[in-house]
Design a protein around this motif. Structure first.
Motif, PDB file in Angstrom:
ATOM      1  N   ALA A 185      45.242  77.300 -10.233  1.00  0.00           N
ATOM      2  CA  ALA A 185      46.448  78.080  -9.890  1.00  0.00           C
ATOM      3  C   ALA A 185      46.524  78.439  -8.407  1.00  0.00           C
ATOM      4  O   ALA A 185      47.584  78.835  -7.924  1.00  0.00           O
TER       5      ALA A 185
ATOM      6  N   ARG B 228      33.022  69.074  -7.433  1.00  0.00           N
ATOM      7  CA  ARG B 228      33.423  70.448  -7.824  1.00  0.00           C
ATOM      8  C   ARG B 228      32.955  71.456  -6.773  1.00  0.00           C
ATOM      9  O   ARG B 228      33.668  72.375  -6.405  1.00  0.00           O
TER      10      ARG B 228
ATOM     11  N   ILE C 166      54.086  78.642   1.322  1.00  0.00           N
ATOM     12  CA  ILE C 166      54.245  79.178  -0.042  1.00  0.00           C
ATOM     13  C   ILE C 166      54.805  80.587   0.041  1.00  0.00           C
ATOM     14  O   ILE C 166      54.307  81.425   0.798  1.00  0.00           O
TER      15      ILE C 166
ATOM     16  N   SER D 102      37.924  78.184  -7.674  1.00  0.00           N
ATOM     17  CA  SER D 102      37.613  78.879  -6.423  1.00  0.00           C
ATOM     18  C   SER D 102      37.844  80.386  -6.545  1.00  0.00           C
ATOM     19  O   SER D 102      38.988  80.833  -6.704  1.00  0.00           O
TER      20      SER D 102
ATOM     21  N   HIS E 125      49.901  72.619 -10.582  1.00  0.00           N
ATOM     22  CA  HIS E 125      50.591  72.001  -9.448  1.00  0.00           C
ATOM     23  C   HIS E 125      49.547  71.560  -8.429  1.00  0.00           C
ATOM     24  O   HIS E 125      48.719  72.374  -8.003  1.00  0.00           O
TER      25      HIS E 125
ATOM     26  N   ASN F 197      35.075  71.212  -3.634  1.00  0.00           N
ATOM     27  CA  ASN F 197      36.384  71.825  -3.889  1.00  0.00           C
ATOM     28  C   ASN F 197      36.306  73.349  -3.867  1.00  0.00           C
ATOM     29  O   ASN F 197      37.180  74.016  -3.313  1.00  0.00           O
TER      30      ASN F 197
ATOM     31  N   GLU G 259      47.645  78.452 -16.327  1.00  0.00           N
ATOM     32  CA  GLU G 259      47.734  77.529 -15.183  1.00  0.00           C
ATOM     33  C   GLU G 259      46.332  77.076 -14.802  1.00  0.00           C
ATOM     34  O   GLU G 259      45.387  77.860 -14.724  1.00  0.00           O
TER      35      GLU G 259
ATOM     36  N   MET H 195      40.438  81.653  -3.921  1.00  0.00           N
ATOM     37  CA  MET H 195      41.851  81.438  -4.267  1.00  0.00           C
ATOM     38  C   MET H 195      42.296  82.504  -5.267  1.00  0.00           C
ATOM     39  O   MET H 195      43.393  83.067  -5.129  1.00  0.00           O
TER      40      MET H 195
ATOM     41  N   TYR I 190      46.173  79.985   3.184  1.00  0.00           N
ATOM     42  CA  TYR I 190      46.776  78.910   2.390  1.00  0.00           C
ATOM     43  C   TYR I 190      48.301  79.029   2.314  1.00  0.00           C
ATOM     44  O   TYR I 190      49.021  78.061   2.516  1.00  0.00           O
TER      45      TYR I 190
ATOM     46  N   ALA J 248      37.367  79.222 -13.654  1.00  0.00           N
ATOM     47  CA  ALA J 248      37.028  78.189 -14.639  1.00  0.00           C
ATOM     48  C   ALA J 248      37.226  76.805 -14.065  1.00  0.00           C
ATOM     49  O   ALA J 248      38.163  76.552 -13.304  1.00  0.00           O
ATOM     50  N   ASP J 249      36.326  75.904 -14.456  1.00  0.00           N
ATOM     51  CA  ASP J 249      36.476  74.485 -14.157  1.00  0.00           C
ATOM     52  C   ASP J 249      37.455  73.908 -15.187  1.00  0.00           C
ATOM     53  O   ASP J 249      37.336  74.191 -16.385  1.00  0.00           O
TER      54      ASP J 249
END
Ligand SMILES: C[S@@+](CC[C@H](N)C(=O)[O-])C[C@H]1O[C@@H](n2cnc3c(N)ncnc32)[C@H](O)[C@@H]1O
Length: 310
Positions: free
Chosen positions: A71, A18, A38, A95, A136, A21, A68, A98, A32, A118-119
């Motif tokens: 996300a 975790r 994207i 993250s 996704h 990540n 999501e 993110m 990203y 949140a994890d």
């Protein structure tokens, strides 16, 4: 049996996975969207809607309350909001970096979205809060999948839908190794033909970017994904595969491009790579995805439903 950890991560504890990540994606957040192409225009909207349609096996309905998982910068939720397919959207991710990029993207698009750090294995939401829980390219980062699926089932309202796309398939991943190795072999010739200099290989990367090899924890067989949903009591479980030729083409080009100075790669090459990928995606969709077994495709899609209360 839940899927085994990949060799590179099998020595890390769940807490370390975790942490890796979080740090890797915090650093990756800024670039990203450009790295992965994207976008939130017509193309991005069409791509996401097509994946949702494919995963469900029918055109998507409207979902009033969505959550999501992982996300990222908002690829799925923001495109679905723009398409009017979802109502009140909540985006969660481990993250903070993110989520900051996601909020900036949402502001730029004039979209309202709730965010929560949140994890996936410990969701800070009451039971039965959402009629769609989606994600996704996130399940393969989660160390304890049975725990995460128990959480997805808990926060889904009765009758609600679970949908994950973009998960690496174990055999598809192995098959994709072939074009990647071929691209490494021909890269010097390719750079020479394009007049591109070789990219520097060491020293410049941010330390946390070097964690990339440790963030991907699983690749799945269709049966493993099926079992994760089935075990927590979800019904109508469906696993499908997507992208074969498009993926080989995409990984070949991505591997070649990674060996060259980015500014030396001519626009005409980038256009060829982008258009070729979209063309082969259509070929996969129309010709191969309904005919070949899900296991050989690069990406797997999973949908399931929480049974309605009687
Ligand atoms: C490959 S990125 C995909 C992002 C986005 N869904 C997309 O498709 O562009 C994986 C995302 O999962 C998040 N993630 C990784 N581990 C997580 C965990 N344990 N709980 C929640 N999110 C996690 C990462 O921070 C990252 O944003």
């Amino acid at each position: 049996m839940p899927p085994a950890l990949t060799p590179s991560t099998s020595t890390l504890s769940a807490e370390e996975i975790r942490d890796v990540n979080t740090r890797y994606h915090d650093v990756a957040a800024e670039d990203y969207d450009s790295k992965w192409g994207i976008e939130f225009g017509e193309l991005g909207g069409d791509q996401v809607a097509a994946k949702v349609h494919k995963a469900l096996g029918r055109p998507p309905g409207h979902y009033a309350q969505t959550l999501e998982i992982g996300a990222g910068t908002g690829y799925f939720t923001l495109n679905l909001l723009r398409a009017g397919l979802i109502g009140q959207a909540t985006c969660s991710d481990i993250s903070p970096g993110m989520l900051a990029t996601l909020r900036a993207n949402a502001r730029g698009l004039g979209l309202e979205v709730r965010t929560a750090r949140a994890d996936a294995e410990q969701l800070p939401f009451p039971d039965a809060s959402f009629d769609l829980v989606l994600g996704h390219a996130v399940l393969h980062h989660l160390p304890d999948l049975p725990r995460a699926f128990a959480e997805f089932e808990r926060v889904l309202a009765p009758g609600g839908t679970l949908l994950f796309a973009g998960e690496p398939s174990r055999y598809g991943d192995r098959l994709a190794g072939v074009p990647k190795r071929a691209a490494v072999a021909v890269a010097p010739l390719w750079r020479w033909a394009l007049g591109a200099r070789r990219a520097p290989t060491t020293g410049h990367e941010h330390h946390d970017a070097a964690l990339e090899g440790f963030v991907d924890v699983h690749a799945f067989t269709p049966a493993e994904l099926f079992e994760l949903a089935d075990r927590v009591g979800l019904v109508d479980v469906r696993v499908t595969g997507e992208e074969l030729l498009a993926n080989w083409f995409g990984w070949t080009n991505r591997t070649l491009e990674a060996t060259a100075e980015s500014g030396d790669i001519p626009m005409i090459w980038r256009r060829y790579a982008h258009r070729g990928y979209l063309l082969l995606q259509q070929l996969d969709r129309r010709l191969l995805e309904s005919r070949l077994p899900a296991a050989i495709f690069y990406n797997l899609l999973l949908t399931a439903r929480k049974a309605p209360t009687p």
